[in-house]
Design a protein around this motif. Structure first.
Motif, short mmCIF file in Angstrom:
data_model
loop_
_atom_site.label_atom_id
_atom_site.label_comp_id
_atom_site.label_asym_id
_atom_site.label_seq_id
_atom_site.Cartn_x
_atom_site.Cartn_y
_atom_site.Cartn_z
N SER A 117 0.93 -1.24 -0.11
CA SER A 117 -0.15 0.10 -0.06
C SER A 117 0.93 1.18 -0.17
N LEU A 118 0.38 2.25 -0.77
CA LEU A 118 1.12 3.52 -0.73
C LEU A 118 0.54 4.75 -0.23
N ALA A 119 1.61 5.70 0.40
CA ALA A 119 1.20 6.78 0.85
C ALA A 119 1.97 7.95 -0.08
N VAL A 160 0.96 1.69 8.12
CA VAL A 160 -0.39 1.79 7.60
C VAL A 160 -0.07 1.64 6.11
N ALA A 161 1.18 2.12 5.64
CA ALA A 161 1.52 2.11 4.31
C ALA A 161 2.90 1.35 4.14
N SER A 162 3.10 0.69 3.28
CA SER A 162 4.34 -0.16 2.83
C SER A 162 5.34 1.02 2.64
N LEU A 208 11.22 9.93 -4.85
CA LEU A 208 11.69 8.95 -4.08
C LEU A 208 10.87 8.16 -3.10
N VAL A 209 11.39 6.95 -3.09
CA VAL A 209 10.41 5.97 -2.17
C VAL A 209 11.10 5.74 -0.90
N VAL A 210 10.11 5.82 0.28
CA VAL A 210 10.86 5.73 1.44
C VAL A 210 9.95 4.45 2.28
N ALA A 211 10.84 3.64 2.75
CA ALA A 211 10.05 2.30 3.52
C ALA A 211 11.00 2.24 5.09
N SER A 212 10.28 1.28 5.65
CA SER A 212 11.02 1.19 7.10
C SER A 212 12.19 0.13 6.97
#
Ligand SMILES: O=C(O)C(=O)C[C@]1(C(=O)O)C=C[C@@H](O)C=C1
Length: 305
Positions: A117-119, A160-162, A208-212
């Motif tokens: 899922s995307l934010a 909540v978002a990937s 840019l894409v950010v993730a944990s």
């Protein structure tokens, strides 16, 4: 109208689509010289083969998901898959179509591993960053658009978002500063668009894409270093120190807080770096050891566009 009305057969429809389990018909060697019906029968046969392979591929992905890897979405691996396929690509199918097909496939195989899922930070809901996110992550992947980067990052922090899709860093888009101070950390893991040859009408923005979870290497990557320096440091001096430490700087964004004695600096360098890279200890002007804010697979068609 009654359901029992039979479709009117046209003169070219002799080859009905193969029914499940009946797709073992051997390819007719003479399809090249056949009429439309023969050609379509060959296409149906090929479609069944592609479909069988897609179902088999999904079974393998189910096993990969259970392998203990750190996250479902592995953008470096995805980039290397697409680069490899483009290298072997031949024939009339446009390379852009090959990329489109695999982007949708990889969105599917990522989401089957527990949801994707995307934010998206997109103050003009449905505008460029949403379009870029859809291009990369599939047209029907769940997506929420937010007015600020902080809201999108909060979704990732809270699980909540990937991933969050955010505007490319600048001295106006300063969300990247929070990556240098946040615990637990968030990481830059991809850059959009991956397919940098933009046809008319395609969104021209960069994101840019950010993730944990930290990024994975693709074999051709760039990394972002986050630095804290005295606010009077010059770009020339910093570049010189980076080059002396064998780090090739590309983009540099300096954020001098009004009245503060410390500047936050984000520098893009060649290669895939991790926090324990010994070169990071060789920069004299920094106030604390630089952190690697993340990295991304160099896009196709040139990293910077
Ligand atoms: O190789 C993996 O880690 C996978 O999960 C498989 C796969 C794929 O379909 O090839 C799926 C999602 C990842 O983002 C990368 C690749």
């Amino acid at each position: 109208m009654s359901n029992s009305v039979s479709p009117i057969a046209d003169s070219t429809s002799a080859a009905a689509p193969a029914a499940p389990g009946q797709d073992e018909r051997p390819s007719q060697d003479d399809w090249r010289s056949g009429g439309l019906a023969v050609l379509r029968a060959e296409l149906d046969r090929i479609d069944n083969q592609i479909h069988d392979l897609l179902m088999r591929r999904a079974e393998v992905v189910e096993h990969v998901a259970r392998s203990g890897k750190p996250a479902a979405f592995r953008p470096g691996r995805e980039a290397s898959i697409i680069r490899r396929l483009l290298q072997r690509h031949r024939g009339a199918l446009p390379p852009a179509s090959l990329v489109r097909i695999w982007r949708e496939l990889l969105a599917g195989t990522t989401s089957m591993q527990g949801g994707l899922s995307l934010a998206v930070c997109d103050p003009d809901h449905g505008a460029t960053l949403t379009q870029l996110a859809r291009e990369h992550f599939g047209s029907l992947t769940p997506l929420r658009a937010y007015g600020t980067a902080a809201q999108a990052l909060a979704d990732v922090s809270q699980g909540v978002a990937s991933v969050a899709v955010l505007p490319f860093p600048s001295d106006r888009d300063t969300w990247w500063v929070s990556l240098l101070h946040r615990e637990p950390r968030l990481h830059i893991i991809a850059r959009l668009p991956f397919w940098n040859r933009r046809p008319d009408g395609a969104p021209m923005a960069q994101a840019l894409v950010v993730a944990s979870t930290p990024p994975d290497a693709s074999g051709n990557d760039r990394s972002f270093l986050g630095l804290e320096c005295d606010s009077d440091i010059s770009r020339t001096r910093l570049s010189g120190e980076l080059l002396a430490a064998d780090l090739k700087p590309e983009i540099m964004v300096v954020l001098r807080q009004h009245g503060a004695s410390v500047s936050n600096v984000l520098i893009e360098v060649e290669g895939y770096l991790t926090d324990n890279d010994p070169r990071l200890g060789r920069l004299g002007s920094v106030l604390r050891r630089p952190i690697v804010a993340g990295s991304y697979a160099s896009p196709l068609g040139g990293a910077a566009g």
